[in-house]
Design a protein around this motif. Structure first.
Motif, PDB file in Angstrom:
ATOM      1  N   GLU A 132      52.810  59.513  41.458  1.00 35.83           N
ATOM      2  CA  GLU A 132      54.163  59.826  40.992  1.00 35.83           C
ATOM      3  C   GLU A 132      55.102  58.652  41.214  1.00 35.83           C
ATOM      4  O   GLU A 132      55.873  58.275  40.323  1.00 35.83           O
ATOM      5  CB  GLU A 132      54.704  61.066  41.719  1.00 35.83           C
ATOM      6  N   GLU A 133      55.058  58.090  42.411  1.00 32.24           N
ATOM      7  CA  GLU A 133      55.970  56.985  42.732  1.00 32.24           C
ATOM      8  C   GLU A 133      55.688  55.775  41.852  1.00 32.24           C
ATOM      9  O   GLU A 133      56.608  55.089  41.405  1.00 32.24           O
ATOM     10  CB  GLU A 133      55.831  56.610  44.212  1.00 32.24           C
ATOM     11  N   ASP A 134      54.411  55.511  41.606  1.00 34.76           N
ATOM     12  CA  ASP A 134      54.053  54.369  40.752  1.00 34.76           C
ATOM     13  C   ASP A 134      54.554  54.583  39.326  1.00 34.76           C
ATOM     14  O   ASP A 134      55.108  53.674  38.700  1.00 34.76           O
ATOM     15  CB  ASP A 134      52.538  54.179  40.736  1.00 34.76           C
ATOM     16  N   ILE A 135      54.363  55.785  38.806  1.00 36.86           N
ATOM     17  CA  ILE A 135      54.769  56.078  37.426  1.00 36.86           C
ATOM     18  C   ILE A 135      56.287  55.958  37.283  1.00 36.86           C
ATOM     19  O   ILE A 135      56.795  55.396  36.307  1.00 36.86           O
ATOM     20  CB  ILE A 135      54.276  57.479  37.012  1.00 36.86           C
ATOM     21  N   ILE A 136      57.021  56.463  38.269  1.00 38.68           N
ATOM     22  CA  ILE A 136      58.479  56.362  38.241  1.00 38.68           C
ATOM     23  C   ILE A 136      58.911  54.893  38.260  1.00 38.68           C
ATOM     24  O   ILE A 136      59.770  54.466  37.486  1.00 38.68           O
ATOM     25  CB  ILE A 136      59.082  57.125  39.434  1.00 38.68           C
ATOM     26  N   GLY A 137      58.304  54.121  39.144  1.00 37.90           N
ATOM     27  CA  GLY A 137      58.667  52.708  39.260  1.00 37.90           C
ATOM     28  C   GLY A 137      58.324  51.899  38.028  1.00 37.90           C
ATOM     29  O   GLY A 137      59.142  51.105  37.537  1.00 37.90           O
ATOM     30  N   TRP A 138      57.126  52.085  37.514  1.00 37.96           N
ATOM     31  CA  TRP A 138      56.701  51.305  36.356  1.00 37.96           C
ATOM     32  C   TRP A 138      57.434  51.707  35.076  1.00 37.96           C
ATOM     33  O   TRP A 138      57.711  50.878  34.224  1.00 37.96           O
ATOM     34  CB  TRP A 138      55.190  51.454  36.159  1.00 37.96           C
ATOM     35  N   SER A 139      57.738  52.995  34.935  1.00 41.95           N
ATOM     36  CA  SER A 139      58.412  53.458  33.716  1.00 41.95           C
ATOM     37  C   SER A 139      59.921  53.253  33.771  1.00 41.95           C
ATOM     38  O   SER A 139      60.587  53.173  32.742  1.00 41.95           O
ATOM     39  CB  SER A 139      58.133  54.945  33.492  1.00 41.95           C
ATOM     40  N   ASN A 140      60.448  53.227  34.991  1.00 40.82           N
ATOM     41  CA  ASN A 140      61.897  53.158  35.203  1.00 40.82           C
ATOM     42  C   ASN A 140      62.615  54.400  34.678  1.00 40.82           C
ATOM     43  O   ASN A 140      63.794  54.346  34.329  1.00 40.82           O
ATOM     44  CB  ASN A 140      62.502  51.894  34.579  1.00 40.82           C
ATOM     45  N   PHE A 141      61.899  55.521  34.620  1.00 46.52           N
ATOM     46  CA  PHE A 141      62.499  56.814  34.326  1.00 46.52           C
ATOM     47  C   PHE A 141      62.549  57.603  35.630  1.00 46.52           C
ATOM     48  O   PHE A 141      61.585  57.587  36.403  1.00 46.52           O
ATOM     49  CB  PHE A 141      61.675  57.604  33.301  1.00 46.52           C
ATOM     50  N   PRO A 142      63.615  58.333  35.891  1.00 44.96           N
ATOM     51  CA  PRO A 142      63.737  59.033  37.175  1.00 44.96           C
ATOM     52  C   PRO A 142      62.879  60.290  37.263  1.00 44.96           C
ATOM     53  O   PRO A 142      62.485  60.859  36.248  1.00 44.96           O
ATOM     54  CB  PRO A 142      65.224  59.410  37.218  1.00 44.96           C
ATOM     55  N   ARG A 143      62.623  60.702  38.476  1.00 41.11           N
ATOM     56  CA  ARG A 143      61.994  62.001  38.716  1.00 41.11           C
ATOM     57  C   ARG A 143      63.068  63.078  38.671  1.00 41.11           C
ATOM     58  O   ARG A 143      64.116  62.963  39.306  1.00 41.11           O
ATOM     59  CB  ARG A 143      61.313  62.037  40.085  1.00 41.11           C
ATOM     60  N   ILE A 144      62.820  64.118  37.911  1.00 40.69           N
ATOM     61  CA  ILE A 144      63.684  65.293  37.947  1.00 40.69           C
ATOM     62  C   ILE A 144      63.246  66.192  39.086  1.00 40.69           C
ATOM     63  O   ILE A 144      64.052  66.605  39.922  1.00 40.69           O
ATOM     64  CB  ILE A 144      63.630  66.063  36.614  1.00 40.69           C
ATOM     65  N   ALA A 145      61.954  66.475  39.128  1.00 39.17           N
ATOM     66  CA  ALA A 145      61.436  67.387  40.144  1.00 39.17           C
ATOM     67  C   ALA A 145      59.918  67.443  40.031  1.00 39.17           C
ATOM     68  O   ALA A 145      59.323  66.887  39.097  1.00 39.17           O
ATOM     69  CB  ALA A 145      62.013  68.793  39.955  1.00 39.17           C
ATOM     70  N   ARG A 146      59.320  68.105  40.994  1.00 35.84           N
ATOM     71  CA  ARG A 146      57.909  68.458  40.912  1.00 35.84           C
ATOM     72  C   ARG A 146      57.813  69.971  41.034  1.00 35.84           C
ATOM     73  O   ARG A 146      58.412  70.567  41.932  1.00 35.84           O
ATOM     74  CB  ARG A 146      57.087  67.794  42.009  1.00 35.84           C
ATOM     75  N   ILE A 147      57.097  70.581  40.122  1.00 33.14           N
ATOM     76  CA  ILE A 147      56.886  72.024  40.141  1.00 33.14           C
ATOM     77  C   ILE A 147      55.570  72.294  40.857  1.00 33.14           C
ATOM     78  O   ILE A 147      54.509  71.814  40.439  1.00 33.14           O
ATOM     79  CB  ILE A 147      56.864  72.602  38.716  1.00 33.14           C
ATOM     80  N   ALA A 148      55.652  73.032  41.938  1.00 31.26           N
ATOM     81  CA  ALA A 148      54.471  73.286  42.757  1.00 31.26           C
ATOM     82  C   ALA A 148      53.453  74.131  42.005  1.00 31.26           C
ATOM     83  O   ALA A 148      53.781  74.828  41.041  1.00 31.26           O
ATOM     84  CB  ALA A 148      54.889  74.003  44.045  1.00 31.26           C
TER      85      ALA A 148
END
Length: 213
Positions: free
Chosen positions: A170-186
């Motif tokens: 998740e952290e890698d995808i956020i960093g590489w895409s430069n799109f923010p995380r809204i949330a994670r649904i469990a």
């Protein structure tokens, strides 16, 4: 237009559950314009059963029996899918004070006709996008290809919703895409209204921060 389009990095990544949670969190309307595959419960029926205001869920414009890409199912069933009709129906549903959450079929490059792909429909709708991702072998590649396509098409992205258990990807995808995380649904032990309401409460602050009032 106040449209939010829910797309996924692929099929089966949890778009429908994410759509229900976003719809609940925003008090929005929900619409899946194209349903391909009517053998089991449809996505529209699922969302209607999961949110607290079932009347916010609108019926599909195209209902296709074959569980396949919309362009193939429509062709086999003698139906023509018109992008213009989908946009027109979305405009009719639009309310100034209530977002319209639109769930796509599969990912961005799913064809809805011989000449129109989901990414084209998103652009025609003037929608902002929420990308739903899930961790599996190959998900980084699928996530970043999705992000790249949206950037190249100049389509605004609200951010990512990750489904399932936390993973460092998740952290890698956020960093590489430069799109923010809204949330994670469990991962849901039991998928019901109570689960959706609980997840909606958790993701509401992130959505409100990223979506201008």
């Amino acid at each position: 237009m106040n449209n939010i389009f829910i797309t996924g990095i692929g099929t089966g990544v949890g778009k429908t559950v994410a759509s229900a949670c976003v719809t609940e969190a925003l008090g929005a309307q929900y619409w899946k314009p194209i349903q391909a595959g009517l053998q089991d419960t449809t996505d529209t029926q699922t969302v209607r059963a999961l949110i607290s205001e079932p009347s916010h869920v609108k019926d599909e414009l195209y209902r296709l029996h074959m569980p396949a890409s919309p362009h193939l199912a429509a062709s086999r069933e003698g139906i023509t899918i018109y992008e213009e009709k989908i946009v027109e129906r979305a405009q009719q549903m639009q309310k100034a004070d209530q977002p319209l959450v639109i769930e796509g079929a599969g990912g961005l490059m799913v064809p809805i006709s011989q000449h129109v792909f989901t990414i084209d429909l998103i652009k025609a709708l003037g929608a902002k996008v929420i990308i739903v991702a899930q961790n599996y072998l190959g998900s980084i590649n699928h996530s970043l290809l999705t992000a790249m396509a949206l950037k190249q098409a100049n389509i605004p992205v609200i951010g990512w919703i990750f489904n399932g258990d936390h993973h460092s990807n998740e952290e890698d995808i956020i960093g590489w895409s430069n799109f923010p995380r809204i949330a994670r649904i469990a991962r849901a032990r039991k998928l019901n209204k109570e689960f959706v309401q609980a997840q909606a409460a958790l993701i509401r602050p992130g959505l409100q921060q990223l979506i201008p009032a």
